[in-house]
Design an enzyme around this catalytic site. Structure first.
Site, PDB file in Angstrom:
ATOM      1  N   ASP A 109       0.869  -1.181   0.000  1.00  0.00           N
ATOM      2  CA  ASP A 109       0.000   0.000   0.000  1.00  0.00           C
ATOM      3  C   ASP A 109       0.908   1.234   0.000  1.00  0.00           C
ATOM      4  O   ASP A 109       2.126   1.112   0.106  1.00  0.00           O
ATOM      5  CB  ASP A 109      -0.955  -0.021   1.194  1.00  0.00           C
ATOM      6  N   CYS A 360      -7.257 -28.293   5.488  1.00  0.00           N
ATOM      7  CA  CYS A 360      -5.986 -27.688   5.914  1.00  0.00           C
ATOM      8  C   CYS A 360      -5.264 -28.591   6.914  1.00  0.00           C
ATOM      9  O   CYS A 360      -5.866 -29.465   7.526  1.00  0.00           O
ATOM     10  CB  CYS A 360      -6.196 -26.283   6.462  1.00  0.00           C
ATOM     11  N   CYS A 363      -6.909 -28.798  10.449  1.00  0.00           N
ATOM     12  CA  CYS A 363      -8.136 -29.602  10.568  1.00  0.00           C
ATOM     13  C   CYS A 363      -7.857 -31.085  10.330  1.00  0.00           C
ATOM     14  O   CYS A 363      -8.595 -31.942  10.806  1.00  0.00           O
ATOM     15  CB  CYS A 363      -9.195 -29.081   9.604  1.00  0.00           C
ATOM     16  N   HIS A 389      -5.465 -22.024   9.715  1.00  0.00           N
ATOM     17  CA  HIS A 389      -6.815 -22.450   9.315  1.00  0.00           C
ATOM     18  C   HIS A 389      -7.608 -21.305   8.679  1.00  0.00           C
ATOM     19  O   HIS A 389      -8.214 -21.483   7.624  1.00  0.00           O
ATOM     20  CB  HIS A 389      -7.619 -23.033  10.481  1.00  0.00           C
TER      21      HIS A 389
HETATM   22 ZN   LIG Z   1      -8.841 -25.975   8.514  1.00  0.00          ZN
END
Ligand SMILES: [Zn+2]
Length: 423
Positions: A109, A360, A363, A389
């Protein structure tokens, strides 16, 4: 060149300032566009979500993990990097990519928004902004020219014109004056950029020349990063920023006059500054109508998982937001079944994965009970895993949006990718 068929209301296309291949639209469905941005550090499939890496780091997530997650481009904040470690240090280290060992694309930016956020600590004149560092109170000055110099020194692939973010609420007179200032600064930004754009720290060197084995090792297989490196003769792309507060007419004027200055891409700035969400959407929708269809549109600082899907449906190509990373550090997780506050006692003995629909590495490996324990114990790993996650969820959401457009699915079903019914 993109065909006029993309949008019947397309403004007359002007001569491209960038190589024709900088942005290609491959497919559209309704207003949503599936596109491809070619930067000096690889190709980016759009619509894209850009994780925020304020200080040359996406907080808590190593670069190889970002690659594994499929992040195609990350964002750095010029204001923060200018203060620490300093532009000169990054430039001497070969630019941001090499400094942080990130072979894919980066966007910085202009520093305008961060300086705007300092409130009491800044003073705006025609020349630029005098501000005090939030770190030590020292006095500094940003102008369109110095913001370009800083961003050229950092060497991101996409950089932003220096703008003034209008506060909310603001009356029409104030909003117009601020918009006019941003337009003058946009012209100055472009002029300075054109005169100095060959001074990038990676100029003339391919990414593959920079520790070739190392980058190859770090890169995960089968991800968009395989496209890295490309087009070493390509330089940075400077985007203009549309302002105009919450006034649709001023937004239209700002868009038309910014386009007239001539940029390879356009951002919609000055939103998410405290206005109601409905108003944000209305302004985005009306502003998009005045931006050229054949150039990328970047909506700055937005939003929730539902919002990024909605905005992609409206024809936005690029978005960034601190929400997934910041929320993760506070134990707030986005899942296919809605938001989860992992600190809650009800997860204390919950053996299920955080999100049964998420692939992911968090998980796939850990239980909600373990994530809750890490958070409750204030373990550093809690922040790392939560962030991985949430980023995975955002990046997957955009991947599904792109997939839907490629299949030509109805726009309405795009928002359905997120609000999946509970089993
Ligand atoms: Zn996940």
């Amino acid at each position: 060149m993109i065909s006029q068929a993309v949008n019947d209301r397309a403004p007359v296309l002007e001569l491209d300032l960038m190589p024709e291949s900088f942005f290609r639209i491959e497919k559209t469905k309704g207003k949503a566009r599936l596109g491809r941005l070619t930067t000096p550090h690889g190709e980016i499939e759009t619509p894209v979500f850009m994780p925020v890496g304020t200080l040359a780091s996406v907080k808590g997530v190593p670069q190889d993990t970002l690659e594994e997650l499929g992040a195609q481009i990350i964002l750095g904040n010029t204001y923060h990097l200018y203060l620490r470690p300093g532009v000169e240090t990054v430039r001497k280290m070969g630019g941001l990519h090499r400094f942080m060992s990130w072979p894919r694309a980066i966007l910085t930016d202009s520093g305008g928004f961060q300086v705007f956020s300092l409130n009491e600590l800044r003073k705006v004149t025609e020349d630029g902004v005098t501000f005090r560092s939030h770190l030590d109170g020292s006095s500094h000055f940003f102008s369109p020219e110095s913001a370009m110099e800083a961003q050229i020194g950092l060497g991101a692939d996409i950089i932003m014109a220096f703008d003034e973010c209008t506060e909310f609420p603001a009356d029409r007179e104030r909003t117009r004056a601020s918009m006019e200032l941003t337009l003058r600064w946009a012209a100055r930004s472009k002029k300075h950029f054109e005169e100095h754009k060959n001074e990038v720290p990676w100029g003339g060197r391919r990414t593959s020349d920079l520790r070739p084995q190392k980058t190859a090792e770090l890169r995960s297989a089968g991800l968009p990063g395989e496209a890295v490196p490309t087009c070493s003769d390509q330089t940075q792309a400077l985007f203009g920023i549309v302002q105009g507060g919450m006034d649709r007419e001023l937004r239209r004027e700002s868009a038309l006059r910014t386009v007239e200055i001539g940029f390879p891409g356009h951002a919609i700035g000055g939103l998410s500054v405290g206005e109601p969400r409905e108003l944000t959407r209305e302004i985005v929708e009306s502003t998009l109508e005045h931006l050229p269809v054949d150039k990328p549109r970047y909506l700055m600082g937005v939003g929730t998982p539902q919002e990024i899907v909605e905005y992609a449906n409206l024809g936005v190509d690029m978005m960034d937001c601190v929400l997934p990373t910041r929320a993760a550090r506070h134990g707030l997780l986005f899942t296919s079944e809605g938001k989860v506050s992992i600190k809650q006692a009800r997860f204390a003995q919950d053996e299920a994965p955080l999100d049964p629909n998420c692939g992911c590495r968090v998980c796939q490996r850990y239980s909600r009970a373990y994530l809750r324990h890490l958070y409750a114990s204030n373990e550093v790993l809690a922040q790392v895993l939560n962030t991985i996650h949430n980023l995975s969820f955002y990046l997957d959401t955009m991947r599904r949006v792109r997939h839907s457009i490629s299949l030509g699915e109805e726009s309405s079903s795009l928002s359905g990718v997120w609000s999946r019914p509970k089993p």
